[in-house]
Design a protein around this motif. Structure first.
Motif, PDB file in Angstrom:
ATOM      1  N   SER A   4     -14.933  14.127 -11.861  1.00  0.00           N
ATOM      2  CA  SER A   4     -13.999  13.877 -10.774  1.00  0.00           C
ATOM      3  C   SER A   4     -13.589  12.406 -10.797  1.00  0.00           C
ATOM      4  O   SER A   4     -14.321  11.552 -11.271  1.00  0.00           O
ATOM      5  N   LYS A   5     -12.400  12.148 -10.312  1.00  0.00           N
ATOM      6  CA  LYS A   5     -11.896  10.781 -10.268  1.00  0.00           C
ATOM      7  C   LYS A   5     -12.597  10.031  -9.146  1.00  0.00           C
ATOM      8  O   LYS A   5     -12.766  10.551  -8.049  1.00  0.00           O
ATOM      9  N   ARG A   6     -12.994   8.823  -9.450  1.00  0.00           N
ATOM     10  CA  ARG A   6     -13.641   7.985  -8.440  1.00  0.00           C
ATOM     11  C   ARG A   6     -12.582   7.057  -7.864  1.00  0.00           C
ATOM     12  O   ARG A   6     -12.019   6.225  -8.576  1.00  0.00           O
ATOM     13  N   LEU A   7     -12.302   7.199  -6.588  1.00  0.00           N
ATOM     14  CA  LEU A   7     -11.313   6.367  -5.926  1.00  0.00           C
ATOM     15  C   LEU A   7     -12.015   5.300  -5.102  1.00  0.00           C
ATOM     16  O   LEU A   7     -13.012   5.568  -4.427  1.00  0.00           O
ATOM     17  N   VAL A   8     -11.492   4.086  -5.182  1.00  0.00           N
ATOM     18  CA  VAL A   8     -12.013   2.975  -4.395  1.00  0.00           C
ATOM     19  C   VAL A   8     -10.836   2.282  -3.713  1.00  0.00           C
ATOM     20  O   VAL A   8      -9.699   2.384  -4.165  1.00  0.00           O
ATOM     21  N   VAL A  17      -7.308   3.434  -5.295  1.00  0.00           N
ATOM     22  CA  VAL A  17      -7.004   3.311  -6.714  1.00  0.00           C
ATOM     23  C   VAL A  17      -8.148   3.929  -7.509  1.00  0.00           C
ATOM     24  O   VAL A  17      -9.309   3.887  -7.082  1.00  0.00           O
ATOM     25  N   GLU A  18      -7.809   4.533  -8.642  1.00  0.00           N
ATOM     26  CA  GLU A  18      -8.838   5.133  -9.484  1.00  0.00           C
ATOM     27  C   GLU A  18      -9.654   4.043 -10.170  1.00  0.00           C
ATOM     28  O   GLU A  18      -9.104   3.112 -10.755  1.00  0.00           O
ATOM     29  N   ARG A  26      -9.146  -2.883 -12.401  1.00  0.00           N
ATOM     30  CA  ARG A  26     -10.179  -2.399 -11.493  1.00  0.00           C
ATOM     31  C   ARG A  26     -11.063  -3.528 -11.008  1.00  0.00           C
ATOM     32  O   ARG A  26     -11.331  -4.446 -11.781  1.00  0.00           O
ATOM     33  N   PRO A  27     -11.477  -3.595  -9.802  1.00  0.00           N
ATOM     34  CA  PRO A  27     -11.279  -2.631  -8.724  1.00  0.00           C
ATOM     35  C   PRO A  27      -9.956  -2.819  -7.983  1.00  0.00           C
ATOM     36  O   PRO A  27      -9.728  -2.193  -6.958  1.00  0.00           O
ATOM     37  N   PHE A  28      -9.090  -3.675  -8.489  1.00  0.00           N
ATOM     38  CA  PHE A  28      -7.801  -3.911  -7.842  1.00  0.00           C
ATOM     39  C   PHE A  28      -6.776  -2.872  -8.292  1.00  0.00           C
ATOM     40  O   PHE A  28      -6.932  -2.256  -9.333  1.00  0.00           O
ATOM     41  N   CYS A  29      -5.700  -2.738  -7.527  1.00  0.00           N
ATOM     42  CA  CYS A  29      -4.674  -1.756  -7.879  1.00  0.00           C
ATOM     43  C   CYS A  29      -3.635  -2.346  -8.820  1.00  0.00           C
ATOM     44  O   CYS A  29      -2.951  -1.603  -9.510  1.00  0.00           O
ATOM     45  N   SER A  30      -3.524  -3.664  -8.863  1.00  0.00           N
ATOM     46  CA  SER A  30      -2.481  -4.278  -9.677  1.00  0.00           C
ATOM     47  C   SER A  30      -2.861  -5.712 -10.038  1.00  0.00           C
ATOM     48  O   SER A  30      -3.790  -6.296  -9.479  1.00  0.00           O
ATOM     49  N   LYS A  31      -2.102  -6.277 -10.955  1.00  0.00           N
ATOM     50  CA  LYS A  31      -2.297  -7.681 -11.346  1.00  0.00           C
ATOM     51  C   LYS A  31      -2.042  -8.592 -10.147  1.00  0.00           C
ATOM     52  O   LYS A  31      -2.721  -9.596  -9.958  1.00  0.00           O
ATOM     53  N   ARG A  32      -1.063  -8.227  -9.327  1.00  0.00           N
ATOM     54  CA  ARG A  32      -0.728  -9.021  -8.140  1.00  0.00           C
ATOM     55  C   ARG A  32      -1.937  -9.149  -7.207  1.00  0.00           C
ATOM     56  O   ARG A  32      -2.299 -10.244  -6.788  1.00  0.00           O
ATOM     57  N   CYS A  33      -2.572  -8.018  -6.891  1.00  0.00           N
ATOM     58  CA  CYS A  33      -3.738  -8.046  -6.001  1.00  0.00           C
ATOM     59  C   CYS A  33      -4.892  -8.813  -6.637  1.00  0.00           C
ATOM     60  O   CYS A  33      -5.614  -9.539  -5.962  1.00  0.00           O
TER      61      CYS A  33
END
Length: 63
Positions: A4-8, A17-18, A26-33
């Motif tokens: 199963s996908k682990r979402l955080v 985000v997976e 990871r654990p961020f959703c994007s380079k910006r974050c």
């Protein structure tokens, strides 16, 4: 076996985000974050608490 996908929650924006090897940020959703978080560390918005050292005690007693 099905994995199963682990979402955080992204630490910066809180979007889900997976958490997987395919997510380079990871654990961020994007380079910006990721960069916002790095900037907060560089700006000293985050700090690791430290205990003040008592200068009157020998070094071996202050640990």
């Amino acid at each position: 076996m099905t994995q199963s996908k682990r979402l955080v929650a992204c630490p910066t924006c809180k979007n889900l985000v997976e958490y997987s090897l395919q997510n380079a940020f990871r654990p961020f959703c994007s380079k910006r974050c990721q960069m916002i978080d790095l900037g907060a560390w560089a700006n000293e918005d985050y700090a690791i608490p430290a205990v003040a050292k008592d200068d009157n005690l020998p070094d071996e007693l202050t640990q």
